[in-house]
Motif scaffolding. Structure first.
Motif, PDB file in Angstrom:
ATOM      1  N   UNK A  95      29.830  71.764  49.365  1.00 48.64           N
ATOM      2  CA  UNK A  95      29.207  70.466  49.670  1.00 48.64           C
ATOM      3  C   UNK A  95      30.246  69.585  50.378  1.00 48.64           C
ATOM      4  N   UNK A  96      30.438  69.787  51.700  1.00 40.46           N
ATOM      5  CA  UNK A  96      31.466  69.041  52.432  1.00 40.46           C
ATOM      6  C   UNK A  96      31.083  67.574  52.591  1.00 40.46           C
ATOM      7  N   UNK A  97      32.120  66.722  52.692  1.00 37.58           N
ATOM      8  CA  UNK A  97      31.875  65.291  52.946  1.00 37.58           C
ATOM      9  C   UNK A  97      31.429  65.086  54.382  1.00 37.58           C
ATOM     10  N   UNK A  98      32.107  65.718  55.344  1.00 42.65           N
ATOM     11  CA  UNK A  98      31.749  65.586  56.753  1.00 42.65           C
ATOM     12  C   UNK A  98      30.571  66.486  57.073  1.00 42.65           C
ATOM     13  N   UNK A  99      29.725  66.026  57.983  1.00 41.20           N
ATOM     14  CA  UNK A  99      28.570  66.805  58.383  1.00 41.20           C
ATOM     15  C   UNK A  99      28.890  67.738  59.547  1.00 41.20           C
ATOM     16  N   UNK A 100      30.098  67.653  60.089  1.00 39.18           N
ATOM     17  CA  UNK A 100      30.489  68.538  61.181  1.00 39.18           C
ATOM     18  C   UNK A 100      30.802  69.917  60.631  1.00 39.18           C
ATOM     19  N   UNK A 101      30.374  70.950  61.346  1.00 40.81           N
ATOM     20  CA  UNK A 101      30.615  72.332  60.927  1.00 40.81           C
ATOM     21  C   UNK A 101      31.651  73.028  61.820  1.00 40.81           C
ATOM     22  N   UNK A 102      32.391  72.220  62.576  1.00 40.70           N
ATOM     23  CA  UNK A 102      33.527  72.700  63.372  1.00 40.70           C
ATOM     24  C   UNK A 102      34.712  71.805  63.013  1.00 40.70           C
ATOM     25  N   UNK A 103      35.934  72.160  63.380  1.00 39.90           N
ATOM     26  CA  UNK A 103      37.078  71.295  63.070  1.00 39.90           C
ATOM     27  C   UNK A 103      36.852  69.863  63.542  1.00 39.90           C
ATOM     28  N   UNK A 104      37.271  68.927  62.744  1.00 40.71           N
ATOM     29  CA  UNK A 104      37.002  67.521  63.064  1.00 40.71           C
ATOM     30  C   UNK A 104      37.704  67.051  64.336  1.00 40.71           C
ATOM     31  N   UNK A 105      38.758  67.714  64.735  1.00 41.56           N
ATOM     32  CA  UNK A 105      39.504  67.337  65.933  1.00 41.56           C
ATOM     33  C   UNK A 105      38.832  67.839  67.205  1.00 41.56           C
ATOM     34  N   UNK A 106      37.726  68.569  67.085  1.00 40.37           N
ATOM     35  CA  UNK A 106      37.063  69.195  68.239  1.00 40.37           C
ATOM     36  C   UNK A 106      36.747  68.218  69.368  1.00 40.37           C
ATOM     37  N   UNK A 107      36.181  67.022  69.142  1.00 37.10           N
ATOM     38  CA  UNK A 107      35.870  66.124  70.269  1.00 37.10           C
ATOM     39  C   UNK A 107      37.096  65.748  71.095  1.00 37.10           C
ATOM     40  N   UNK A 108      38.202  65.498  70.405  1.00 35.58           N
ATOM     41  CA  UNK A 108      39.422  65.099  71.126  1.00 35.58           C
ATOM     42  C   UNK A 108      39.974  66.269  71.938  1.00 35.58           C
ATOM     43  N   UNK A 109      39.995  67.446  71.361  1.00 32.21           N
ATOM     44  CA  UNK A 109      40.521  68.614  72.065  1.00 32.21           C
ATOM     45  C   UNK A 109      39.689  68.915  73.308  1.00 32.21           C
ATOM     46  N   UNK A 110      38.375  68.902  73.187  1.00 35.40           N
ATOM     47  CA  UNK A 110      37.522  69.188  74.340  1.00 35.40           C
ATOM     48  C   UNK A 110      37.691  68.134  75.432  1.00 35.40           C
ATOM     49  N   UNK A 111      37.804  66.875  75.026  1.00 36.60           N
ATOM     50  CA  UNK A 111      37.973  65.818  76.026  1.00 36.60           C
ATOM     51  C   UNK A 111      39.288  65.983  76.789  1.00 36.60           C
ATOM     52  N   UNK A 112      40.353  66.398  76.116  1.00 39.29           N
ATOM     53  CA  UNK A 112      41.635  66.581  76.776  1.00 39.29           C
ATOM     54  C   UNK A 112      41.700  67.866  77.591  1.00 39.29           C
ATOM     55  N   UNK A 113      40.965  68.900  77.137  1.00 39.34           N
ATOM     56  CA  UNK A 113      40.960  70.158  77.892  1.00 39.34           C
ATOM     57  C   UNK A 113      40.353  69.981  79.280  1.00 39.34           C
ATOM     58  N   UNK A 114      39.478  68.995  79.454  1.00 42.86           N
ATOM     59  CA  UNK A 114      38.899  68.734  80.779  1.00 42.86           C
ATOM     60  C   UNK A 114      40.001  68.436  81.792  1.00 42.86           C
ATOM     61  N   UNK A 115      41.118  67.867  81.335  1.00 43.93           N
ATOM     62  CA  UNK A 115      42.200  67.477  82.247  1.00 43.93           C
ATOM     63  C   UNK A 115      43.094  68.639  82.654  1.00 43.93           C
ATOM     64  N   UNK A 116      43.120  69.716  81.848  1.00 44.87           N
ATOM     65  CA  UNK A 116      44.105  70.780  82.098  1.00 44.87           C
ATOM     66  C   UNK A 116      43.481  72.141  82.429  1.00 44.87           C
ATOM     67  N   UNK A 117      42.212  72.316  82.140  1.00 36.78           N
ATOM     68  CA  UNK A 117      41.553  73.585  82.446  1.00 36.78           C
ATOM     69  C   UNK A 117      40.481  73.382  83.496  1.00 36.78           C
ATOM     70  N   UNK A 118      40.108  74.477  84.155  1.00 34.09           N
ATOM     71  CA  UNK A 118      39.066  74.376  85.161  1.00 34.09           C
ATOM     72  C   UNK A 118      37.712  74.114  84.497  1.00 34.09           C
ATOM     73  N   UNK A 119      36.797  73.590  85.297  1.00 30.66           N
ATOM     74  CA  UNK A 119      35.511  73.148  84.757  1.00 30.66           C
ATOM     75  C   UNK A 119      34.725  74.298  84.144  1.00 30.66           C
TER      76      UNK A 119
END
Length: 411
Positions: A95-119
C-alpha cells in the motif's frame, strides 16, 4: 571511432538544477518511507527506498552518462512492475503512499534527457515508461492519470519549451542577419554615392579648374601689364593647388580606385605658418609650435592639417575677437597631431561677421579628417576657450596617394 566525451556538468546552472532535484526527491522518498508502509520482501524493509535513492542520485550523472541514467530508470521501472505483479512487497510496498508506479524522479530525468539525447530515443523511452506507469492492461483512475503526468506531460512541456527557444533563437538570428545585410546595403549605397560624386568631380570640376589654370597661365604670358601678370600668376597658383587637392579628394572618395593619370603640382601643401602670419596681421595674437619633421607625412595629410588650422583660425576671428590662439603641430612616425587652442573672447563678436558662415565648418572638418582615416575633436576648453584638434595618420592608403605621395613610400 572515438566517442564524444561529455562534460559532467555543462554549467553551474546545470549543476544546480541537477543536484537540487536529486536532493529534493531523495528527501521526498525518505519522507514516504517514514510515513508510509515499508517493503516486506526478502530484500528488507528499505529495499524500495534504496531503489528510489539510487535513481535520484543517478540524476547528477545525466549529462555525462545519459544512456546509463536512462537505462537505470527503465530497469528500476521494470523492477517495480515485476515486484508489483509477481512479488508484492519486494520493491514496492503493498500500500504505497505515492500513486506513481515508476521512480518518483522520472519526470525530471525525462525532461533533462530531452536536452542530451535525440528526439527519437527520448520518445521511445517515454513510450516505454508511459506503458509501465499507466498499466493499460489494468486501467485505473488512481494509476493512469498519474502515469501520464509523470512521463508524457514533462516531455511534451520540455519539447515545447525547447522548440520555442529554437524559434526565438532563429528569429533573433534572422533579425541580426537582416540588420547586417541592411548595414552592408547602406555601406554599398554610400560607396556607390562616393564613386558617383568622385566621377562627377573628376569629369566636371577638374576639367573646369584645368581650363582656368591654363587660361590664367596664358594670360600671365601674353599680358604686358605687370599687375595683370601678377594676378594671373596668383590665380594660376591657387587653381593648381585647388586642382591638386581636388584630385586627392577624388582618390579618397574612390577608396583607392584609379582616378586617371595625375601630374603632381609643383607647389607643396599649404604652410600653416602662412596662416599664422595672416592671423597675426589682422590683430589676432597667434603662436605656432612645430615639433618633428613635416616630411614624415604625405601631402594629402599635410593639406588636411592645413585646412583644419585654416578653419579653426577663421572661426576664432569670427566668434572670439580679442582671443589669443596657440597652434600646435607635432609630426611623428605614427602621423601628425594637430591642435588649435583659443582663449575666451575678450569682447562680443560682430553679428554680421559671426553670421556669415554656413554653420557646417566643423562638420566638414570632421568629415575631411575621417576621410583620411584620422580622429577629429572639437569642443569647449577649460577657462571658456575652444579647442579644435585631430590625430592624423602618416599617409592615406589610396592608389593616388601610394603612387604620388612621398610619405607613402616604404610604409
Amino acid at each position: 571511432m572515438t566517442s564524444i566525451r561529455r562534460p559532467m556538468w555543462p554549467s553551474r546552472a546545470d549543476t544546480f538544477w541537477l543536484f537540487l532535484p536529486a536532493a529534493a526527491f531523495t528527501g521526498l522518498n525518505v519522507l514516504y518511507h517514514v510515513l508510509g508502509d515499508r517493503t516486506t520482501g526478502a530484500l528488507g524493509p528499505a529495499a524500495g527506498l534504496v531503489l528510489q535513492i539510487c535513481c535520484d542520485l543517478a540524476l547528477v550523472l545525466l549529462f555525462r552518462f545519459p544512456a546509463l541514467v536512462a537505462g537505470t530508470l527503465v530497469a528500476a521501472a521494470f523492477a517495480m512492475l515485476g515486484s508489483d505483479l509477481f512479488a508484492p512487497g519486494l520493491l514496492v510496498p503493498v500500500h504505497p503512499v505515492a500513486l506513481m508506479t515508476v521512480p518518483t524522479i522520472t519526470p525530471v530525468v525525462l525532461a533533462q534527457l530531452v536536452r542530451v539525447l535525440d528526439r527519437r530515443t527520448v520518445l521511445w523511452l517515454t513510450g516505454i515508461l508511459a506503458v509501465v506507469a499507466t498499466r493499460p492492461w489494468e486501467p485505473s483512475w488512481s494509476v493512469t492519470p498519474f502515469g501520464l503526468l509523470s512521463t508524457v506531460l514533462p516531455v511534451v512541456i520540455t519539447f515545447y519549451v525547447e522548440a520555442r527557444k529554437q524559434l526565438l533563437r532563429s528569429l533573433r538570428d534572422r533579425a541580426e542577419r537582416a540588420e547586417r545585410e541592411q548595414h552592408l546595403l547602406a555601406e554599398q549605397a554610400g560607396a556607390e554615392e562616393r564613386r558617383r560624386l568622385a566621377g562627377e568631380m573628376h569629369d566636371v570640376v577638374t576639367h573646369r579648374l584645368s581650363l582656368m589654370v591654363l587660361h590664367a597661365g596664358a594670360l600671365g604670358v601674353t599680358s604686358a601689364d605687370p599687375a595683370v601678370r601678377t594676378a594671373a600668376e596668383d590665380i594660376r597658383r591657387e587653381g593648381a593647388l585647388a586642382l591638386d587637392e581636388l584630385r586627392d579628394l577624388v582618390g579618397v572618395l574612390r577608396n583607392g580606385a584609379e582616378a586617371g593619370p595625375r601630374t603632381l603640382s609643383p607647389e607643396a601643401p599649404g604652410d600653416p605658418a602662412r596662416l599664422v602670419e595672416e592671423s597675426r596681421s589682422v590683430g589676432v595674437p597667434t603662436e605656432l609650435a612645430v615639433d618633428g619633421d613635416p616630411a614624415q607625412v604625405s601631402p594629402t595629410v599635410a593639406r588636411t592639417a592645413y585646412r583644419l588650422v585654416q578653419e579653426a583660425l577663421t572661426n576664432v576671428r569670427k566668434h572670439a575677437p580679442g582671443a589669443t590662439v596657440a597652434v600646435s603641430l607635432r609630426y611623428h612616425p605614427g602621423g601628425l597631431d594637430v591642435s588649435v587652442d583659443s582663449t575666451a573672447a575678450a569682447r562680443p563678436p560682430d553679428p554680421a561677421l559671426a553670421g556669415s558662415g554656413s554653420g557646417a565648418g566643423l562638420a566638414g572638418l570632421r568629415q575631411r579628417v575621417e576621410l583620411v582615416g584620422g580622429r577629429f575633436t572639437a569642443g569647449p576648453a577649460p577657462g571658456g576657450g575652444f579647442r579644435v584638434g585631430a590625430i592624423l595618420p602618416p599617409y592615406v592608403p589610396t592608389a593616388e596617394g601610394t603612387r604620388c605621395d612621398p610619405g607613402a613610400r616604404g610604409r
